[in-house]
Design a protein around this motif. Structure first.
Motif, PDB file in Angstrom:
ATOM      1  N   GLU A   1     -77.510 -15.879   7.006  1.00 36.03           N
ATOM      2  CA  GLU A   1     -77.497 -14.864   8.064  1.00 36.03           C
ATOM      3  C   GLU A   1     -76.109 -14.750   8.699  1.00 36.03           C
ATOM      4  O   GLU A   1     -75.684 -13.657   9.074  1.00 36.03           O
ATOM      5  CB  GLU A   1     -78.554 -15.190   9.125  1.00 36.03           C
ATOM      6  CG  GLU A   1     -79.955 -15.437   8.595  1.00 36.03           C
ATOM      7  CD  GLU A   1     -80.458 -14.350   7.654  1.00 36.03           C
ATOM      8  OE1 GLU A   1     -79.994 -13.197   7.755  1.00 36.03           O
ATOM      9  OE2 GLU A   1     -81.308 -14.661   6.814  1.00 36.03           O
ATOM     10  N   ALA A   2     -75.404 -15.882   8.826  1.00 33.17           N
ATOM     11  CA  ALA A   2     -74.045 -15.830   9.372  1.00 33.17           C
ATOM     12  C   ALA A   2     -73.128 -15.028   8.455  1.00 33.17           C
ATOM     13  O   ALA A   2     -72.301 -14.233   8.922  1.00 33.17           O
ATOM     14  CB  ALA A   2     -73.506 -17.250   9.548  1.00 33.17           C
ATOM     15  N   VAL A   3     -73.285 -15.209   7.152  1.00 30.41           N
ATOM     16  CA  VAL A   3     -72.504 -14.433   6.183  1.00 30.41           C
ATOM     17  C   VAL A   3     -72.867 -12.956   6.285  1.00 30.41           C
ATOM     18  O   VAL A   3     -72.002 -12.071   6.262  1.00 30.41           O
ATOM     19  CB  VAL A   3     -72.731 -14.962   4.756  1.00 30.41           C
ATOM     20  CG1 VAL A   3     -72.058 -14.056   3.723  1.00 30.41           C
ATOM     21  CG2 VAL A   3     -72.203 -16.383   4.627  1.00 30.41           C
ATOM     22  N   ASN A   4     -74.157 -12.671   6.409  1.00 27.68           N
ATOM     23  CA  ASN A   4     -74.614 -11.280   6.515  1.00 27.68           C
ATOM     24  C   ASN A   4     -74.046 -10.603   7.758  1.00 27.68           C
ATOM     25  O   ASN A   4     -73.618  -9.443   7.703  1.00 27.68           O
ATOM     26  CB  ASN A   4     -76.144 -11.226   6.555  1.00 27.68           C
ATOM     27  CG  ASN A   4     -76.765 -11.534   5.208  1.00 27.68           C
ATOM     28  OD1 ASN A   4     -76.126 -11.389   4.166  1.00 27.68           O
ATOM     29  ND2 ASN A   4     -78.008 -11.978   5.216  1.00 27.68           N
ATOM     30  N   VAL A   5     -74.050 -11.310   8.885  1.00 30.29           N
ATOM     31  CA  VAL A   5     -73.515 -10.727  10.126  1.00 30.29           C
ATOM     32  C   VAL A   5     -72.043 -10.389   9.961  1.00 30.29           C
ATOM     33  O   VAL A   5     -71.577  -9.330  10.420  1.00 30.29           O
ATOM     34  CB  VAL A   5     -73.739 -11.682  11.312  1.00 30.29           C
ATOM     35  CG1 VAL A   5     -72.932 -11.233  12.527  1.00 30.29           C
ATOM     36  CG2 VAL A   5     -75.223 -11.736  11.679  1.00 30.29           C
ATOM     37  N   ALA A   6     -71.288 -11.264   9.300  1.00 25.06           N
ATOM     38  CA  ALA A   6     -69.859 -10.991   9.073  1.00 25.06           C
ATOM     39  C   ALA A   6     -69.677  -9.719   8.257  1.00 25.06           C
ATOM     40  O   ALA A   6     -68.799  -8.892   8.555  1.00 25.06           O
ATOM     41  CB  ALA A   6     -69.209 -12.178   8.374  1.00 25.06           C
ATOM     42  N   LYS A   7     -70.504  -9.525   7.230  1.00 25.40           N
ATOM     43  CA  LYS A   7     -70.420  -8.311   6.413  1.00 25.40           C
ATOM     44  C   LYS A   7     -70.817  -7.077   7.222  1.00 25.40           C
ATOM     45  O   LYS A   7     -70.202  -6.025   7.108  1.00 25.40           O
ATOM     46  CB  LYS A   7     -71.324  -8.452   5.183  1.00 25.40           C
ATOM     47  CG  LYS A   7     -70.857  -9.490   4.179  1.00 25.40           C
ATOM     48  CD  LYS A   7     -71.828  -9.602   3.011  1.00 25.40           C
ATOM     49  CE  LYS A   7     -71.356 -10.640   2.011  1.00 25.40           C
ATOM     50  NZ  LYS A   7     -72.332 -10.823   0.901  1.00 25.40           N
ATOM     51  N   ILE A   8     -71.860  -7.232   8.038  1.00 33.65           N
ATOM     52  CA  ILE A   8     -72.327  -6.115   8.866  1.00 33.65           C
ATOM     53  C   ILE A   8     -71.236  -5.694   9.853  1.00 33.65           C
ATOM     54  O   ILE A   8     -70.968  -4.504  10.039  1.00 33.65           O
ATOM     55  CB  ILE A   8     -73.617  -6.520   9.613  1.00 33.65           C
ATOM     56  CG1 ILE A   8     -74.780  -6.638   8.618  1.00 33.65           C
ATOM     57  CG2 ILE A   8     -73.949  -5.531  10.728  1.00 33.65           C
ATOM     58  CD1 ILE A   8     -75.985  -7.385   9.168  1.00 33.65           C
ATOM     59  N   ARG A   9     -70.585  -6.665  10.487  1.00 32.36           N
ATOM     60  CA  ARG A   9     -69.557  -6.355  11.482  1.00 32.36           C
ATOM     61  C   ARG A   9     -68.306  -5.749  10.852  1.00 32.36           C
ATOM     62  O   ARG A   9     -67.470  -5.168  11.552  1.00 32.36           O
ATOM     63  CB  ARG A   9     -69.184  -7.623  12.249  1.00 32.36           C
ATOM     64  CG  ARG A   9     -70.278  -8.119  13.206  1.00 32.36           C
ATOM     65  CD  ARG A   9     -70.683  -7.060  14.190  1.00 32.36           C
ATOM     66  NE  ARG A   9     -71.580  -7.543  15.237  1.00 32.36           N
ATOM     67  CZ  ARG A   9     -72.336  -6.778  15.990  1.00 32.36           C
ATOM     68  NH1 ARG A   9     -72.329  -5.451  15.801  1.00 32.36           N
ATOM     69  NH2 ARG A   9     -73.122  -7.277  16.921  1.00 32.36           N
ATOM     70  N   SER A  10     -68.172  -5.844   9.541  1.00 36.39           N
ATOM     71  CA  SER A  10     -66.993  -5.277   8.880  1.00 36.39           C
ATOM     72  C   SER A  10     -67.115  -3.773   8.666  1.00 36.39           C
ATOM     73  O   SER A  10     -66.131  -3.118   8.294  1.00 36.39           O
ATOM     74  CB  SER A  10     -66.761  -5.968   7.535  1.00 36.39           C
ATOM     75  OG  SER A  10     -67.768  -5.621   6.597  1.00 36.39           O
ATOM     76  N   ALA A  11     -68.316  -3.202   8.897  1.00 35.16           N
ATOM     77  CA  ALA A  11     -68.528  -1.755   8.752  1.00 35.16           C
ATOM     78  C   ALA A  11     -69.023  -1.204  10.085  1.00 35.16           C
ATOM     79  O   ALA A  11     -70.049  -1.658  10.595  1.00 35.16           O
ATOM     80  CB  ALA A  11     -69.543  -1.463   7.645  1.00 35.16           C
ATOM     81  N   ASP A  12     -68.326  -0.250  10.654  1.00 31.81           N
ATOM     82  CA  ASP A  12     -68.669   0.266  11.984  1.00 31.81           C
ATOM     83  C   ASP A  12     -70.097   0.772  12.062  1.00 31.81           C
ATOM     84  O   ASP A  12     -70.823   0.500  13.023  1.00 31.81           O
ATOM     85  CB  ASP A  12     -67.699   1.377  12.380  1.00 31.81           C
ATOM     86  CG  ASP A  12     -66.299   0.860  12.683  1.00 31.81           C
ATOM     87  OD1 ASP A  12     -66.163  -0.363  12.893  1.00 31.81           O
ATOM     88  OD2 ASP A  12     -65.351   1.667  12.703  1.00 31.81           O
ATOM     89  N   TRP A  13     -70.516   1.550  11.032  1.00 36.62           N
ATOM     90  CA  TRP A  13     -71.867   2.123  11.084  1.00 36.62           C
ATOM     91  C   TRP A  13     -72.931   1.030  11.019  1.00 36.62           C
ATOM     92  O   TRP A  13     -73.944   1.091  11.736  1.00 36.62           O
ATOM     93  CB  TRP A  13     -72.067   3.140   9.971  1.00 36.62           C
ATOM     94  CG  TRP A  13     -72.077   2.572   8.571  1.00 36.62           C
ATOM     95  CD1 TRP A  13     -71.015   2.477   7.726  1.00 36.62           C
ATOM     96  CD2 TRP A  13     -73.205   2.031   7.865  1.00 36.62           C
ATOM     97  NE1 TRP A  13     -71.395   1.905   6.535  1.00 36.62           N
ATOM     98  CE2 TRP A  13     -72.733   1.630   6.588  1.00 36.62           C
ATOM     99  CE3 TRP A  13     -74.548   1.851   8.182  1.00 36.62           C
ATOM    100  CZ2 TRP A  13     -73.561   1.049   5.627  1.00 36.62           C
ATOM    101  CZ3 TRP A  13     -75.389   1.274   7.221  1.00 36.62           C
ATOM    102  CH2 TRP A  13     -74.903   0.880   5.968  1.00 36.62           C
ATOM    103  N   ALA A  14     -72.712   0.016  10.182  1.00 34.68           N
ATOM    104  CA  ALA A  14     -73.684  -1.073  10.070  1.00 34.68           C
ATOM    105  C   ALA A  14     -73.715  -1.892  11.360  1.00 34.68           C
ATOM    106  O   ALA A  14     -74.788  -2.320  11.813  1.00 34.68           O
ATOM    107  CB  ALA A  14     -73.339  -1.953   8.875  1.00 34.68           C
TER     108      ALA A  14
END
Length: 390
Positions: A60-73
């Motif tokens: 989940e920590a990895v997923n949050v990092a990926k999510i925060r890298s895209a403004d829309w996500a």
């Protein structure tokens, strides 16, 4: 490592970032600290971070990092968390009942997703027509079998939060098009449910996949959608891969928000949960992911009614004697995942040799399960064999 077990173990390496982290030389303490630091802003109950830490939260920590890298996500993630938290504040018991009503449906949806992860294979070298077919098969399965359930659960929470007396049955029977329209409106996430720059909504991507409405010629993939009014789009191989990545990020955003919310408020939400029977493959997958959380890769897994044997390869550079004892403690999780009569854990050191074998019986594991003995009891009854013949 073959057959079903091969796909389970291969899927763990694809699913869990922990194996790569341990191979890079990071310690359990370093990973735990990093996970807690990354997820602390999203937990209102800090003690839950210590409870779940590496076991459940690294991915989940990895997923949050990926999510925060895209403004829309990132914006969608925040909105999904807001809806859930508002529902909990408005009426904690109703929120718990609503979440519990989707427990089994989400479990089944995740099972389908994990099956897809375990069976995933490289597509880059496929001819264009096979590439398009395979990628749309993944897209269709993700939207129809997994993402749709999460959208319905989010819709249900949004409507309950707004005082609407809608039931699980009413939401569950909605078709995909209606679900997307309603959750876009009620949860205020409509802009995120149409992929840009193609301006094609989720249900139409599903329809393209479901009806095989695609052809290829040269370097182009031609897609058709729409029942009453036909539309078409043309994609390159790279563009279709971008569509797939955006869809998987969309799914990850909605699923991660749901997962973190449930773990954060588990004590309040669990009161109405009933549990459900999980598939054997899912239980074994969870066992292998759990081992990964402690720096072990399950490189072999043989399961039958009579016995279950797992080979745990050490990915750390820590003391092998201490690590082998740590590995032996996985006899109980192996029994939980398989319910076999005899449980065998082989510890494989960095040298490549199996230096310790731990053997337990189902009878002894059940005593711990039934609380007639505590976990320390297993230390007395598990048989340890040094340098076993393999």
């Amino acid at each position: 490592m073959k057959g079903k077990s091969h796909s389970i173990l291969r899927g763990v390496r694809a699913f869990s970032p922990l194996l790569q982290a341990y191979e890079a030389g990071h310690t359990i303490e370093e990973i735990t600290s990093s996970v807690i630091e990354a997820l602390a802003p999203y937990f209102e109950n800090a003690e839950m971070l210590d409870r779940y830490s590496v076991d459940l939260l690294t991915a989940e920590a990895v997923n949050v990092a990926k999510i925060r890298s895209a403004d829309w996500a990132s914006s969608l993630f925040d909105q999904c968390l807001r809806i859930r938290r508002q529902c909990l504040v408005n009426d904690p018991d109703d929120c718990a009942k609503t979440c519990a009503s989707w427990e089994e449906a989400i479990g089944k949806a995740l099972s389908l997703y994990w099956s897809a992860v375990r069976l995933e294979h490289e597509k880059a070298d496929l001819p264009l027509d096979e590439f398009a077919y395979e990628l749309f098969r993944n897209i269709g399965g993700l939207i129809e079998g997994t993402l749709q359930v999460y959208l319905k659960e989010l819709l249900h929470l949004a409507q309950r939060s707004q005082g609407e007396s809608v039931t699980f049955a009413e939401i569950e029977t909605l078709d995909l098009g209606a679900t997307i329209r309603l959750v876009g409106e009620k949860a205020d996430i409509a802009p995120y449910l149409t992929l840009h720059p193609w301006n094609v909504p989720l249900n139409q991507w599903r329809n393209i996949a479901q009806h095989y409405s695609m052809d290829s010629s040269g370097s182009s993939i031609f897609c058709r959608y729409g029942a009453r009014r036909q539309h078409s789009i043309t994609l390159t191989r790279a563009e279709l891969m971008e569509v797939a990545r955006d869809l998987f990020l969309l799914f990850s955003t909605i699923r991660t928000a749901q997962t973190l919310f449930v773990l954060d408020h588990a004590d309040a939400l669990v009161v109405h949960c009933k549990g459900f029977v999980r598939k054997e493959a899912d239980m074994q997958f969870q066992f292998a992911v759990g081992a990964a959380s402690q720096g072990f890769e399950v490189v072999e897994l043989d399961v039958s009614e009579d016995y279950a044997r797992a080979v745990l390869a050490d990915l750390t550079v820590q003391d092998p004697d201490a690590r082998s004892i740590h590995a032996s403690q996985f006899v109980y999780p192996l029994w939980s995942a398989t319910r076999s009569q005899r449980l065998i854990i082989d510890y494989r050191a960095k040298s490549g040799n199996v230096t310790l074998r731990a053997t337990a019986t189902a009878e002894d594991c059940r005593k711990v399960y039934d609380y007639t003995e505590d976990f320390a009891y297993l230390a007395k009854v598990v048989c340890l064999e040094l340098n076993p013949a393999t």
